[in-house]
Design an enzyme around this catalytic site. Structure first.
Site, mmCIF file in Angstrom:
data_model
loop_
_atom_site.group_PDB
_atom_site.id
_atom_site.type_symbol
_atom_site.label_atom_id
_atom_site.label_comp_id
_atom_site.label_asym_id
_atom_site.label_seq_id
_atom_site.Cartn_x
_atom_site.Cartn_y
_atom_site.Cartn_z
ATOM 1 N N ASN A 1 -3.688 6.525 -6.763
ATOM 2 C CA ASN A 1 -4.553 7.195 -5.777
ATOM 3 C C ASN A 1 -3.774 8.214 -4.944
ATOM 4 O O ASN A 1 -4.344 9.096 -4.324
ATOM 5 C CB ASN A 1 -5.283 6.179 -4.895
ATOM 6 C CG ASN A 1 -4.337 5.333 -4.046
ATOM 7 O OD1 ASN A 1 -3.221 5.758 -3.712
ATOM 8 N ND2 ASN A 1 -4.761 4.137 -3.694
ATOM 9 N N ASN B 1 -12.506 4.356 -5.998
ATOM 10 C CA ASN B 1 -12.485 5.275 -4.863
ATOM 11 C C ASN B 1 -12.239 6.690 -5.402
ATOM 12 O O ASN B 1 -11.126 7.028 -5.774
ATOM 13 C CB ASN B 1 -11.363 4.808 -3.911
ATOM 14 C CG ASN B 1 -11.147 5.763 -2.765
ATOM 15 O OD1 ASN B 1 -11.961 6.644 -2.502
ATOM 16 N ND2 ASN B 1 -10.027 5.601 -2.076
ATOM 17 N N GLU C 1 0.843 -1.199 0.000
ATOM 18 C CA GLU C 1 0.000 0.000 0.000
ATOM 19 C C GLU C 1 0.877 1.247 0.000
ATOM 20 O O GLU C 1 2.032 1.212 0.379
ATOM 21 C CB GLU C 1 -0.897 0.008 1.235
ATOM 22 C CG GLU C 1 -1.807 -1.191 1.355
ATOM 23 C CD GLU C 1 -2.717 -1.352 0.166
ATOM 24 O OE1 GLU C 1 -3.413 -0.379 -0.193
ATOM 25 O OE2 GLU C 1 -2.711 -2.440 -0.438
ATOM 26 N N ARG D 1 -5.741 12.863 -8.565
ATOM 27 C CA ARG D 1 -6.215 12.237 -9.801
ATOM 28 C C ARG D 1 -7.616 12.706 -10.149
ATOM 29 O O ARG D 1 -7.972 12.814 -11.323
ATOM 30 C CB ARG D 1 -6.164 10.713 -9.688
ATOM 31 C CG ARG D 1 -7.057 10.120 -8.631
ATOM 32 C CD ARG D 1 -6.943 8.602 -8.607
ATOM 33 N NE ARG D 1 -7.808 8.018 -7.580
ATOM 34 C CZ ARG D 1 -7.856 6.726 -7.320
ATOM 35 N NH1 ARG D 1 -7.109 5.878 -7.998
ATOM 36 N NH2 ARG D 1 -8.663 6.266 -6.382
ATOM 37 N N TYR E 1 4.892 -4.156 -8.582
ATOM 38 C CA TYR E 1 3.596 -4.681 -9.007
ATOM 39 C C TYR E 1 3.692 -5.425 -10.340
ATOM 40 O O TYR E 1 2.854 -6.240 -10.673
ATOM 41 C CB TYR E 1 2.585 -3.538 -9.132
ATOM 42 C CG TYR E 1 1.929 -3.156 -7.822
ATOM 43 C CD1 TYR E 1 0.686 -3.682 -7.480
ATOM 44 C CD2 TYR E 1 2.540 -2.283 -6.932
ATOM 45 C CE1 TYR E 1 0.062 -3.348 -6.298
ATOM 46 C CE2 TYR E 1 1.930 -1.935 -5.743
ATOM 47 C CZ TYR E 1 0.693 -2.463 -5.422
ATOM 48 O OH TYR E 1 0.088 -2.132 -4.240
ATOM 49 N N GLU F 1 -0.806 -1.860 -10.368
ATOM 50 C CA GLU F 1 -1.382 -2.626 -11.474
ATOM 51 C C GLU F 1 -2.131 -1.729 -12.459
ATOM 52 O O GLU F 1 -2.372 -2.139 -13.584
ATOM 53 C CB GLU F 1 -2.290 -3.732 -10.927
ATOM 54 C CG GLU F 1 -3.690 -3.324 -10.466
ATOM 55 C CD GLU F 1 -3.712 -2.435 -9.221
ATOM 56 O OE1 GLU F 1 -2.698 -2.427 -8.486
ATOM 57 O OE2 GLU F 1 -4.726 -1.745 -9.005
ATOM 58 N N LYS F 2 -2.463 -0.511 -12.058
ATOM 59 C CA LYS F 2 -3.122 0.422 -12.992
ATOM 60 C C LYS F 2 -2.234 0.655 -14.216
ATOM 61 O O LYS F 2 -2.716 0.812 -15.329
ATOM 62 C CB LYS F 2 -3.396 1.755 -12.292
ATOM 63 C CG LYS F 2 -4.357 1.623 -11.132
ATOM 64 C CD LYS F 2 -4.407 2.914 -10.325
ATOM 65 C CE LYS F 2 -5.365 2.796 -9.159
ATOM 66 N NZ LYS F 2 -4.927 1.761 -8.177
#
Ligand SMILES: *[C@@H]1O[C@H](CO)[C@@H](O)[C@H](O)[C@H]1NC(C)=O
Ligand SMILES: *[C@@H]1O[C@H](CO)[C@@H](O)[C@H](O)[C@H]1NC(C)=O
Length: 340
Positions: A228, A177, A120, A184, A151, A237-238
């Site tokens: 985020n 979220n 995180e 963002r 990741y 992973e985005k």
């Protein structure tokens, strides 16, 4: 081999243990130093996972779990009665933060390495001040972690390059979220008047099932890989899955460009920091011609995306690093280290 001085005060016993030490060193030298010599005998390391990340029930961990990830001589277990003899114990932070898991400090064998694990971002990590002087090693996505587990990464491609998916739409964003104070969200709001963006995900009541995400994003020229929160090396992973693996060009908001370039070729993504405004960014994306667009996929000729999204694989990575990690290291102030 350097000479080993035996202090006189040791007497005859000292001489004997000195000899024993010399022979041990000689054996080590034989195994490690001899060119083409016998490799050092390997024993199986036991890694105890104290609490499985985000799960009440850990997965089955057959004895060949790590072998399947290319790591032999490495045994993962969640059996807490192994605490007394595990070679390392790993604790996932979220459960420590919520106090669902507690540190067995009183039963900790002397000298046993403890690993702090988290993928995180610092913005979503609390309670590190309670963990002073406990952990020896860190497992995270940050490059300066003892056990560095990104990741994803690009690996050399073998075999044919799959064709680029056909494109029919401009930009996609999947977000669950959505909060006004996030950078963002602010950037999205500035972009939206200038760029057609299709928003998917729970935030927009358009959730995508796990198997639908890639084929959906594949139809888009661009994917908004907006993290985020913005922290060193925090590239999730985005970027790897939602954009690169889907075959869309990532438009990234995250750490600075240099951080991305440590992971992927400089011409494989569009970085929002390279533009003075959202309007300029939108104009750049919309003004691209086909050959310019295709140049963002040059990496696909040589590489493919490898995701590291399985905690078993991440924990098995501890064994690979184990022989190289400092034994006397302690994170006295994990908070300052991680929040830096
Ligand atoms: C946990 O390990 C102990 C000690 O090796 C063993 O006796 C016990 O059967 C194991 N428990 C499970 C559930 O595997
Ligand atoms: C496409 O755009 C690039 C960069 O602006 C330019 O150098 C190139 O000449 C263009 N190609 C075509 C075919 O228009």
């Amino acid at each position: 081999m350097p000479g080993v001085a035996v202090p006189r005060s040791w007497g005859p016993w000292g001489a004997w243990s000195g000899l024993a030490l010399l022979s041990a060193l000689w054996l080590l030298w034989l195994f490690w130093g001899a060119p083409g010599g016998v490799p050092a005998p390997q024993r199986t390391l036991t890694i105890l996972v104290w609490n499985w990340p985000f799960a009440h029930r850990p997965p089955e961990l057959p004895s060949d779990t790590c072998t399947r990830y290319g790591m032999a001589h490495c045994s993962l277990s969640t059996n807490r009665s192994l605490l007394a003899r595990a070679d390392a114990v790993v604790f996932h932070h979220r459960e420590l933060q919520t106090r669902r898991a507690r540190l067995p400090l009183a039963e900790r064998p002397r000298g046993q390495p403890w690993v702090w694990a988290s993928m995180e971002s610092p913005s979503h990590t609390r309670g590190l001040d309670r963990l002073r002087g406990v952990f020896n090693w860190v497992l995270s996505y940050r490059r300066d972690s003892d056990i560095f587990v990104p990741y994803g990464r690009l690996e050399p491609r073998e075999g044919p390059v799959p064709p680029l998916p056909a494109k029919s739409r401009v930009a996609a964003w999947v977000v669950s979220n959505f909060q006004a104070q996030q950078r963002r969200v602010q950037l999205y709001r500035q972009l939206a008047p200038h760029l057609p963006v299709d928003v998917y995900g729970r935030a927009n009541q358009r959730p995508l099932c796990a198997d639908c995400l890639l084929p959906t994003v594949a139809r888009y020229l661009f994917y908004l890989a907006f993290e985020n929160s913005q922290h060193p090396d925090y590239i999730t992973e985005k970027f790897w899955h939602n954009a690169l693996a889907a075959g869309a060009v990532p438009v990234v908001l995250g750490p600075p460009r240099a951080s991305y370039e440590a992971f992927a070729p400089p011409d494989s993504f569009v970085h929002v920091d390279d533009f003075g405004s959202a309007r300029e960014l939108a104009a750049f994306l919309l003004g691209m011609n086909e050959s310019q667009y295709r140049s963002y996929f040059g990496w696909r000729d040589r590489f493919r995306v490898q995701l590291f999204n399985d905690w078993r694989q991440r924990f098995c990575a501890i064994c690979a690093r184990y022989p190289h990690l400092p034994r006397d290291q302690v994170y006295q102030d994990l908070q300052s280290w991680f929040q830096a």
